[in-house]
Scaffold this motif. Sequence first.
Motif, mmCIF file in Angstrom:
data_model
loop_
_atom_site.group_PDB
_atom_site.id
_atom_site.type_symbol
_atom_site.label_atom_id
_atom_site.label_comp_id
_atom_site.label_asym_id
_atom_site.label_seq_id
_atom_site.Cartn_x
_atom_site.Cartn_y
_atom_site.Cartn_z
ATOM 1 N N ARG A 118 -49.627 20.496 -43.971
ATOM 2 C CA ARG A 118 -49.272 21.146 -42.705
ATOM 3 C C ARG A 118 -49.772 20.326 -41.518
ATOM 4 O O ARG A 118 -49.094 20.199 -40.494
ATOM 5 C CB ARG A 118 -49.848 22.554 -42.680
ATOM 6 C CG ARG A 118 -49.220 23.465 -41.640
ATOM 7 C CD ARG A 118 -49.841 24.848 -41.659
ATOM 8 N NE ARG A 118 -49.806 25.445 -42.980
ATOM 9 C CZ ARG A 118 -50.873 25.650 -43.748
ATOM 10 N NH1 ARG A 118 -52.080 25.275 -43.314
ATOM 11 N NH2 ARG A 118 -50.750 26.196 -44.929
ATOM 12 N N ALA A 159 -47.571 18.634 -38.430
ATOM 13 C CA ALA A 159 -47.871 18.862 -37.015
ATOM 14 C C ALA A 159 -48.104 17.550 -36.282
ATOM 15 O O ALA A 159 -47.627 17.357 -35.152
ATOM 16 C CB ALA A 159 -49.088 19.775 -36.886
ATOM 17 N N VAL A 186 -47.052 26.860 -37.416
ATOM 18 C CA VAL A 186 -46.810 25.464 -37.047
ATOM 19 C C VAL A 186 -45.368 25.277 -36.605
ATOM 20 O O VAL A 186 -45.093 24.604 -35.603
ATOM 21 C CB VAL A 186 -47.139 24.526 -38.231
ATOM 22 C CG1 VAL A 186 -46.652 23.112 -37.951
ATOM 23 C CG2 VAL A 186 -48.630 24.510 -38.485
#
Length: 269
Positions: A47, A51, A80
């Motif tokens: 993740r 990002a 996100v």
Amino acid sequence: MNVLMRSVLFVPATRPERFSKALAAGADGVIIDLEDAVERQHKDAARQNLAAFVQAHPDSAVFVRVNDATTPWFADDLAVCRQFSSIAGVLLPKAESAEQIRLVHAGGKPVWPIIESAKGVLALGAIAAQPGVSRLSFGSLDLMLDLGATADSDGAGLVLEQIRCQILLHSRACGLAAPLDGVYPDFANLAGLAQQARRVRDMGFGGMLCIHPTQIATIHAAFASSQAETEWARRVIDMAESTGSSAFQLDGKMVDLPVIEWARKILGS
């Protein structure tokens, strides 16, 4: 979001060095995958990779496959996706209810539900009609596992074709973009891929999910109109324009308005 999506390429979120390469590979879309390609212990790092990339490349539109709604990573994945405008849409794996779609779309992104379970198939009508859904996609491999079907068997093929038909019907009835077929796992078998791509194209699918850049050109070729199809379509349109009629014979076959519209579709006009 009725844009051309013949090929949509997965890239694991654990391989950030491949993100730009995937975008340059020539696929119509790229999916950064937080789900199946990422082991449990690497979910947070994956993740973070996503990002960091979309923040550094705000003009590079990507799609994201989040973890499914029953997992502990679902909410963080959605958080996100909400943050960055360069994330063009969210693929929801194992989509099984309209409520799951609502949760994803609350982030303001178009949703591509992946139908890959018995519950998802039975909820197709509610899923396809939910606001925020732009196109359906098919997770045939996971569905076979869920159903206990034998891979590459005639029996499994029969079941999968029936579900493809349902996905097509619900897509059309709800005004969605043409759906995407699932991945063809044997990426070294381009002949088999071409055969499958032509089959689902002829059914009405708009494209396929893919797992390797080498599959892109084969998929694009399969979804393109052949020279014979293009020549036939041009003759139909020429005849319609020269006669001013929407009903005539060509090569001993009846041509009427639906056939003329199909010819226009082939020619992209």
